[in-house]
Design a protein around this motif. Structure first.
Motif, PDB file in Angstrom:
ATOM      1  N   SER A 113      61.424  17.983 -23.333  1.00 26.12           N
ATOM      2  CA  SER A 113      59.855  17.928 -22.832  1.00 26.12           C
ATOM      3  C   SER A 113      59.946  17.529 -21.376  1.00 26.12           C
ATOM      4  N   SER A 158      54.152  18.136 -20.688  1.00 24.08           N
ATOM      5  CA  SER A 158      53.290  17.211 -21.412  1.00 24.08           C
ATOM      6  C   SER A 158      52.464  16.362 -20.081  1.00 24.08           C
ATOM      7  N   ASN A 159      51.282  15.967 -20.811  1.00 21.63           N
ATOM      8  CA  ASN A 159      50.523  15.181 -19.788  1.00 21.63           C
ATOM      9  C   ASN A 159      50.914  13.863 -20.028  1.00 21.63           C
ATOM     10  N   LYS A 160      51.730  13.432 -20.664  1.00 20.22           N
ATOM     11  CA  LYS A 160      51.955  11.952 -20.809  1.00 20.22           C
ATOM     12  C   LYS A 160      53.090  11.484 -19.400  1.00 20.22           C
ATOM     13  N   SER A 161      53.185  10.308 -19.306  1.00 18.22           N
ATOM     14  CA  SER A 161      54.143   9.716 -18.246  1.00 18.22           C
ATOM     15  C   SER A 161      54.957   8.720 -18.783  1.00 18.22           C
ATOM     16  N   GLN A 162      55.996   8.514 -18.432  1.00 17.75           N
ATOM     17  CA  GLN A 162      56.801   7.484 -19.033  1.00 17.75           C
ATOM     18  C   GLN A 162      57.644   7.024 -17.870  1.00 17.75           C
ATOM     19  N   ASP A 177      56.990   4.374 -24.172  1.00 20.62           N
ATOM     20  CA  ASP A 177      55.854   5.071 -23.877  1.00 20.62           C
ATOM     21  C   ASP A 177      54.899   4.458 -22.952  1.00 20.62           C
ATOM     22  N   ASN A 178      54.223   4.856 -22.081  1.00 22.03           N
ATOM     23  CA  ASN A 178      52.787   4.126 -21.602  1.00 22.03           C
ATOM     24  C   ASN A 178      51.929   4.107 -22.479  1.00 22.03           C
ATOM     25  N   GLN A 179      51.250   3.447 -22.993  1.00 18.11           N
ATOM     26  CA  GLN A 179      50.124   3.293 -23.851  1.00 18.11           C
ATOM     27  C   GLN A 179      48.914   3.353 -23.331  1.00 18.11           C
ATOM     28  N   LEU A 180      47.946   4.319 -23.466  1.00 17.04           N
ATOM     29  CA  LEU A 180      46.608   4.437 -22.813  1.00 17.04           C
ATOM     30  C   LEU A 180      45.692   4.068 -23.896  1.00 17.04           C
ATOM     31  N   LEU A 215      57.706  15.631 -18.590  1.00 17.50           N
ATOM     32  CA  LEU A 215      56.176  14.925 -18.237  1.00 17.50           C
ATOM     33  C   LEU A 215      55.772  15.210 -17.190  1.00 17.50           C
TER      34      LEU A 215
END
Length: 84
Positions: free
Chosen positions: A23, A60-64, A70-73, A25
């Protein structure tokens, strides 16, 4: 194509290193198999170009920010409740 143990033997004769990514990010972080960071660092020390191939559907639209969490939003209380 070689094993991790023989990487330092073959890198001086290598023109480029290519790996696959699981993946990609939004902040440019690559999520890949175990050992990929070691290969990237060794390629960097031998000044060999490191290329990662990742299909666009794996973006992915997530960021780490680190490799452990993982960053939890979400609401922090819900996150803590799910951990405990």
């Amino acid at each position: 194509y070689t094993l991790l143990g023989s990487l330092s033997k073959f890198l001086p004769k290598t023109s480029k290193v290519m790996v696959g990514g699981a993946s990609m990010l939004v902040n440019g972080t690559l999520v890949a198999r175990v050992g990929t960071a070691l290969i990237a660092n060794m390629a960097n020390s031998y000044r060999v170009p490191f290329i990662c191939c990742c299909e666009t559907y794996k973006f992915s639209n997530k960021s780490q920010l680190d490799s452990f969490a993982d960053n939890q939003l979400r609401n922090p209380r819900k996150i803590i409740a799910s951990i405990c």
